[in-house]
Design an enzyme around this catalytic site. Structure first.
Site, PDB file in Angstrom:
ATOM      1  CB  SER A 228       4.883  -2.998  -6.753  1.00  0.00           C
ATOM      2  OG  SER A 228       4.671  -3.223  -5.391  1.00  0.00           O
TER       3      SER A 228
ATOM      4  CB  THR B 225       3.786   1.606  -8.459  1.00  0.00           C
ATOM      5  OG1 THR B 225       2.961   0.545  -8.021  1.00  0.00           O
ATOM      6  CG2 THR B 225       3.175   2.278  -9.681  1.00  0.00           C
TER       7      THR B 225
ATOM      8  CB  THR C 251       1.788  -0.524 -11.381  1.00  0.00           C
ATOM      9  OG1 THR C 251       1.603  -0.972 -10.041  1.00  0.00           O
ATOM     10  CG2 THR C 251       0.431  -0.347 -12.032  1.00  0.00           C
TER      11      THR C 251
ATOM     12  NE  ARG D  64      -6.876  -0.869  -7.943  1.00  0.00           N
ATOM     13  CZ  ARG D  64      -5.676  -0.278  -8.010  1.00  0.00           C
ATOM     14  NH1 ARG D  64      -4.747  -0.770  -8.810  1.00  0.00           N
ATOM     15  NH2 ARG D  64      -5.421   0.787  -7.305  1.00  0.00           N
TER      16      ARG D  64
ATOM     17  CB  THR E 191       4.075   5.792  -6.792  1.00  0.00           C
ATOM     18  OG1 THR E 191       4.143   4.434  -6.345  1.00  0.00           O
ATOM     19  CG2 THR E 191       4.579   6.702  -5.697  1.00  0.00           C
ATOM     20  N   GLY E 192       1.323   4.905  -5.548  1.00  0.00           N
ATOM     21  CA  GLY E 192       0.484   4.794  -4.357  1.00  0.00           C
ATOM     22  C   GLY E 192      -0.945   4.438  -4.702  1.00  0.00           C
TER      23      GLY E 192
HETATM   24  N1  GLY Z   1      -0.612   3.316  -8.337  1.00  0.00           N
HETATM   25  C1  GLY Z   1      -0.786   2.002  -8.742  1.00  0.00           C
HETATM   26  C2  GLY Z   1      -2.115   1.468  -8.559  1.00  0.00           C
HETATM   27  O1  GLY Z   1      -2.858   1.946  -7.721  1.00  0.00           O
HETATM   28  O2  GLY Z   1      -2.466   0.517  -9.222  1.00  0.00           O
END
Ligand code: GLY
Length: 334
Positions: A91, A193, A211, A221, A244-245
């Protein structure tokens, strides 16, 4: 068609109110537990490092950097680089899972105790985006650089152009392509991440976040991690927070800035993390489908950590001890 299905299947655009249902029960023991590494003597809480997930190597590196008498900013960069270089961490950085077109694209940001900030988004073929983010902060008049411009900047600084797609990540992507179904896996996708916060011996706070973003995301994105206030925020008078997430949900609630502002109003880091999670949960009927986790630290070195779902971990180094722990989970409701 697949692309449309992808967008529909994600929780990204869905907003709504959970009818009287999911809510945080109340302040719990986790508020007390979150500060167990902190003693009553404030000076012993500092220096310190806290990071999202179980990342002992990264936290150790950051801690040893602080022990050398270097700054919190140096500790953040050194610590984050450990995860960026680790091909096992899919990640972050080298070995990160690619977007749906097979490109590894990296996001990172760093913020110092003076309130300066640097960020890179959609950076490709450069192993250490955290270092480029720092260079953006320190060596340019800008705060955020993207894509080919960010890569060109890195190459001019002497960073090497590298293929970051490992055989393992390529194989995972090839497997994913058999269905091309997009379904975030809680605590798996994104699980590494890394968001990191540190306070140095002088009491100055810095933070970083790095990340490869959501696995198999649409090309282009960008998530929360490189965006000031969302993936990371530092206010040296108050404290710092990082996330994170599922980045889209963190972006929509400007989660890290929210946590710092809540601490400014007197909340503990733990209570502030819980309130930031509550904001997301209360607006998302589908919150069961994605994970968001936060960590925070205040000026005293007291820490907090919380997430929507069980399974989230934080790693802290404080008082000469390192510990990975799971915040007590106390969401209630259907
Ligand atoms: N939290 C990392 C992402 O959504 O890219």
């Amino acid at each position: 068609m697949k692309r449309r299905k992808f967008i529909q299947n994600t929780s990204l655009g869905s907003l709504g109110v959970v009818a009287g249902a999911t809510a945080l029960a109340c302040k719990s023991e986790s508020e007390k537990e979150a500060t167990t590494l902190a003693t009553d003597k404030e000076e012993k809480n500092i220096p310190m490092v806290i990071a999202t997930w179980e990342v002992p190597n990264a936290v150790s590196k950051a801690w040893s950097t602080l022990q050398e008498g270097r700054t919190a900013l140096d500790a953040i960069e050194e610590g984050c680089k450990v995860e960026e270089a680790d091909p096992e961490n899919q990640s972050v950085g080298y070995g990160g899972l690619p977007d749906r077109d097979g490109n590894v694209t990296l996001d990172a940001c760093i913020m110092n105790s003076k309130g300066d900030y640097g960020s890179v988004v959609y950076l490709q073929n450069i192993k250490h985006p955290i270092s480029i983010a720092r260079k953006v902060m320190e060596d340019t008049p800008h705060v955020l650089m993207a894509g080919m411009g960010a890569q060109q900047f890195a190459l001019e600084l002497g960073f090497e152009k590298e293929n970051l797609l490992t055989e393992a990540s390529k194989a995972a992507w090839e497997e994913w392509k058999k269905t091309s179904e997009y379904k975030p896996i809680i605590n798996i996708e994104n699980h590494d991440t890394i968001g990191m916060l540190a306070i140095d011996k002088d009491g100055n706070i810095s933070g970083g976040c790095t990340t490869s973003g959501l696995a198999y995301k649409m090309a282009g994105r960008v998530g929360d991690s490189p965006i000031i206030g969302a993936g990371l925020f530092v206010d040296n008078e108050i404290g710092a927070a990082t996330a994170t997430g599922m980045g889209e949900e963190v972006l929509k609630t400007v989660g890290s800035f929210l946590i710092v502002e809540l601490m400014r109003q007197g909340m503990s880091p733990q209570a502030a993390c819980e309130e930031a999670v509550r904001r997301i949960v209360s607006k998302n009927p589908n919150h069961k489908d994605f994970q968001v986790g936060y960590i925070a630290v205040n000026k005293k070195g007291e820490t907090g950590a919380y997430a929507i779902h069980e399974g989230f971990l934080a790693t802290v180094h404080q008082n000469e001890k390192m510990k990975t722990y799971a915040p007590e989970y106390h969401l209630t409701g259907p």
